[in-house]
Motif scaffolding. Structure first.
Motif, mmCIF file in Angstrom:
data_model
loop_
_atom_site.group_PDB
_atom_site.id
_atom_site.type_symbol
_atom_site.label_atom_id
_atom_site.label_comp_id
_atom_site.label_asym_id
_atom_site.label_seq_id
_atom_site.Cartn_x
_atom_site.Cartn_y
_atom_site.Cartn_z
ATOM 1 N N PHE B 204 0.836 -1.208 0.000
ATOM 2 C CA PHE B 204 0.000 0.000 0.000
ATOM 3 C C PHE B 204 0.869 1.256 0.000
ATOM 4 O O PHE B 204 0.666 2.171 -0.796
ATOM 5 N N ARG B 205 1.853 1.282 0.900
ATOM 6 C CA ARG B 205 2.672 2.497 1.008
ATOM 7 C C ARG B 205 3.519 2.728 -0.237
ATOM 8 O O ARG B 205 3.713 3.860 -0.657
ATOM 9 N N MET B 206 4.024 1.625 -0.831
ATOM 10 C CA MET B 206 4.790 1.776 -2.074
ATOM 11 C C MET B 206 3.888 2.307 -3.188
ATOM 12 O O MET B 206 4.295 3.168 -3.970
ATOM 13 N N SER B 207 2.652 1.787 -3.247
ATOM 14 C CA SER B 207 1.703 2.236 -4.274
ATOM 15 C C SER B 207 1.362 3.705 -4.078
ATOM 16 O O SER B 207 1.292 4.479 -5.040
ATOM 17 N N LEU B 208 1.173 4.090 -2.806
ATOM 18 C CA LEU B 208 0.837 5.473 -2.488
ATOM 19 C C LEU B 208 1.982 6.410 -2.878
ATOM 20 O O LEU B 208 1.762 7.450 -3.516
ATOM 21 N N LEU B 209 3.211 6.032 -2.517
ATOM 22 C CA LEU B 209 4.376 6.866 -2.852
ATOM 23 C C LEU B 209 4.542 6.978 -4.366
ATOM 24 O O LEU B 209 4.878 8.041 -4.883
ATOM 25 N N ALA B 210 4.287 5.868 -5.078
ATOM 26 C CA ALA B 210 4.418 5.879 -6.536
ATOM 27 C C ALA B 210 3.403 6.822 -7.165
ATOM 28 O O ALA B 210 3.728 7.573 -8.086
ATOM 29 N N ALA B 216 3.065 14.380 -8.852
ATOM 30 C CA ALA B 216 3.988 15.523 -8.801
ATOM 31 C C ALA B 216 4.613 15.760 -10.177
ATOM 32 O O ALA B 216 4.720 16.892 -10.644
ATOM 33 N N ALA B 217 4.996 14.642 -10.846
ATOM 34 C CA ALA B 217 5.619 14.735 -12.168
ATOM 35 C C ALA B 217 4.642 15.303 -13.191
ATOM 36 O O ALA B 217 5.020 16.027 -14.107
#
Lengths: 220, 220
Positions: B204-210, B216-217
Motif C-alpha cells: 500500500f505504502r509503495m503504491s501510495l508513494l508511486a 507531482a511529475a
C-alpha cells in the motif's frame, strides 16, 4: 484507485488487510457478504466496515451486502497486491529462511528475484530458487534485477548499511525485521516487524490482565 | 506499576517499547538522556516523550534529562519484562525455529520450557534445549510446566484448535504468527504477527508513494 489511497488513514489500511484475510478465510464459494458478517468476525462495528468500504467506492446492496469477488478485487487493488513486486531477501538466517518459505509471499505478488548474504559459506548456493549473491553487490544486483522491494533480515548492527545499499539499488520499499529504526529517504516505504516489540506488548497485556484480576479478587 | 498500566493507551505502550529499544541501542555507558534525544531518534516530539514518561511517574531533570538506568528499569517494569514468563513454542517449522533462535527471547524474560509439534518425525527430538512434545499433549504439559505464554507458529487451519488447548492448559498470553483471528477468552492476552498484513501494508505504502510521485511529475 489513485485518489482513494490518499484519503485512507493508516489504521484503516490495516483494517483493509483484515477484511481481505477474512474474505480469503471464507473461501471462494461465498458469493455475497454483509458488512455485519465481516464486522462480527473481526470484532468491529458494521458502521466502521461500511465506512471503510465506502472510501473504496463500494456500497453494499441492501439485505445482501457486497459481492465477494468485487470486494476482493477492490481490496487487492487499493492495497497494491494486484501487481507483481520484484523482491529481494537480505540475510539467509532463520528469519530470512522463514520469510522465503512463507507460502503467501508469491500469492501476494512478492516474487523472489534475488537473495543476499555476507557469509562466504552461503554465497553461491541456491536458496528458494535463487543463487545467493554477496551482500557487497546489493546495489548493483538490485539495479540489474529491477528489485522493487527488500525483506531485510540481517542483524541490527548491519541493517542501516544494508538499507543504504538497497536504496542505492533503487529499492522502493523495505520490510525490516531488524530491531532498529532505519533512517531512509522519504520516497522509500518502510514497514517494520520487530519481535521484541511484539513480545513486550504481550508482556504488558498479560501484566495488565493479571493486575485487573488481582484487583477484582481484592474487591477493589 | 499497578495503577500506571491502566492509564496507558495502546499506542503509548508501543512507544514505550521503542524508548527501551532506543536506550538499548545507545549502550550502557550513556548515563543520562534527554527527551529531545529520544524524540529525535524516533521521529516524535519532545512533548510526546515527556508525557509518556510522566505517565510512568518519571520526570526529567532540567537540562540533563533522565537517568538511563532508572528509565530502563521503569520501562521494563511497566512493560512486564522484568520478570520471567514461562514460554512454550507450538510448531517447529521455519517460523517456530526462527522464533526459538531469536537471541532476545531469553533476555526479555521469555524462557523456553516446552516445545510442541504434531509431526511424529520431530516429536521426541531436542530443539532449543527442549524435547519436542506431541501437540496432542498441549493442555496437560502446559499445566504441568506452568506455562504462562505460548508462541503459536502453526498453520492457520490448526491455530484455533491449538489455541483452545493452550487456554485449557492455563496459558495467559499468545503471540500468534498464524494468519487468522483467534477467538479467545477475555482474560487471555493476544498479540498477532501476521506477515501477510505487513506485506500488504508495505505494498500500500509503495503504491501510495508511486502515485504521489506520478502526480507531482504530472504537475497536478
Amino acid at each position: 484507485m489513485t485518489s482513494a489511497r490518499t484519503r485512507i488513514p493508516k489504521p484503516a489500511v490495516l483494517r483493509l488487510s483484515l477484511y481481505l484475510r477474512d474474505l480469503d478465510a471464507r473461501g471462494s464459494t461465498v458469493q455475497w457478504i454483509s458488512s455485519r458478517a465481516i464486522a462480527e468476525a473481526l470484532g468491529l462495528t458494521d458502521a466502521q466496515v461500511r465506512k471503510d468500504l465506502n472510501t473504496l467506492g463500494l456500497s453494499g446492496q441492501s439485505g445482501i451486502g457486497y459481492r465477494t469477488d468485487t470486494l476482493r478485487e477492490a481490496l487487492r487493488a487499493v492495497l497494491g497486491t494486484d501487481r507483481p513486486w520484484r523482491t529481494a531477501v537480505v540475510g539467509v538466517g532463520n528469519i530470512g529462511r522463514a520469510v522465503m518459505s512463507y507460502e503467501r509471499l508469491q500469492a501476494k505478488g512478492f516474487g523472489l528475484v534475488a537473495v543476499f548474504d555476507r557469509n562466504p559459506a552461503i554465497i553461491g548456493s541456491e536458496v528458494a530458487g535463487c543463487i545467493v549473491e554477496d551482500a557487497k553487490r546489493i546495489a548493483v544486483v538490485c539495479r540489474a534485477q529491477a528489485v522493487d522491494v527488500a525483506l531485510l533480515a540481517v542483524p541490527a548492527a548491519a541493517a542501516q548499511d544494508v538499507a543504504d545499499q538497497l536504496v542505492l539499488g533503487g529499492v522502493r520499499g523495505i520490510l525490516n525485521f531488524a530491531p532498529v529504526r532505519l533512517s531512509l529517504p522519504s520516497q522509500v516505504a518502510i514497514v517494520s516487524v520487530d519481535l521484541t516489540v511484539s513480545l513486550e506488548q504481550l508482556a504488558f497485556r498479560m501484566s495488565l490482565l493479571a493486575e485487573m484480576k488481582h484487583d477484582a479478587a481484592a474487591g477493589g
